[in-house]
Write an enzyme that holds these catalytic residues in place. Structure first.
Site, short mmCIF file in Angstrom:
data_model
loop_
_atom_site.label_atom_id
_atom_site.label_comp_id
_atom_site.label_asym_id
_atom_site.label_seq_id
_atom_site.Cartn_x
_atom_site.Cartn_y
_atom_site.Cartn_z
N ARG A 12 0.84 -1.19 0.00
CA ARG A 12 0.00 0.00 0.00
C ARG A 12 0.88 1.25 0.00
NH1 ARG A 12 -4.09 -0.72 4.96
NH2 ARG A 12 -5.05 1.12 4.01
N TYR A 147 6.20 8.97 17.12
CA TYR A 147 6.55 8.83 15.70
C TYR A 147 7.84 9.57 15.37
CZ TYR A 147 5.82 8.81 10.61
OH TYR A 147 5.97 8.65 9.25
#
Length: 241
Positions: A12, A147
């Site tokens: 993806r 993150y």
């Protein structure tokens, strides 16, 4: 047959574009994915690229998955560590589960995926590793302490490992994309994109996954052996380093 490559998170978004570009360039490609069987099977049908399911945050699963790829396609000579997740929250609301999930998947996976193939690369005297980091690992981002920490760690991993691999013919580089037109980004409300995202980008648009893929093709080429330990920014001029 071309050299064998694994792309994690390869069915993806950016990973899919990378896997397709590698195949078009003549490589034998294995696309790893973690959970969405429907999307992975559709990707395999569309591209003819074999897909392999395992959790990149699981060290044993990575070792077993890599062994299966090598059994079917040959020794892994190119690794693109692309898989990643987000669990965004302001730090005062972030719990340890969100922290660990992102660190284990985005940063821990680099060890889990690279360690099983490292000895083979050293023995053969050739290897290409590309880690897909992020602009937010360079500059930080509110609501993404986990993150940003993981992606900054990827850059440090890249620079250190590049020094270890250099005399064995192994290059290790990082790419830091900015805002790329993936499902996650394009799902944002258009108003948010127009008012808050695009004005930050001097070229005035989102990047395309294929633009990151072209950078990967450049870095993994046999002829790219003098480029290692580098961090390539691909962000439309949003953050210049």
């Amino acid at each position: 047959m071309g050299r064998t490559a694994i792309v994690t998170g390869g069915t993806r978004g950016i990973g899919a574009a990378i896997a397709k570009a590698l195949k078009e360039a003549g490589y034998e490609v294995a696309a790893n994915y973690g959970g969405n069987d429907e999307k992975a099977n559709a990707f395999r049908e569309e591209t003819g690229i074999p897909v392999f399911k395992w959790d990149v945050s699981d060290e044993k699963a990575c070792a077993e998955g890599i062994a299966k790829v090598e059994e079917e396609l040959g020794p892994v000579e190119i690794l693109v560590n692309n898989a990643g997740i987000t669990r965004d929250a302001m730090f005062h609301k972030m719990d340890s589960a969100a922290w660990r999930a992102v660190i284990d998947t985005n940063l821990g996976s680099l060890f889990n995926m690279t360690r099983p193939i490292w000895d083979g690369m050293r023995e053969r005297g050739f290897g290409r590793i590309v880690n897909i980091a992020s602009i937010n690992g360079q500059k930080g981002q509110m609501g993404q302490v986990n993150y940003s920490a993981a992606k900054a760690g990827e850059i440090g991993f890249t620079r250190a490992l590049a020094q270890e691999g250099a005399r064995k013919g192994i290059t290790v580089n990082a790419i830091c994309p900015g805002y790329i037109a993936t499902e996650m980004v394009t799902a944002m409300p258009q108003e948010v994109l127009d008012k808050h995202i695009l004005p930050q980008i001097p070229v005035g648009r989102l990047g395309e996954p294929e633009e990151i893929a072209r950078a990967v093709i450049f870095l993994v080429a046999d002829e790219a052996g003098f480029i290692t330990g580098s961090t390539l920014t691909a962000n439309g001029g949003q953050y210049m380093v």
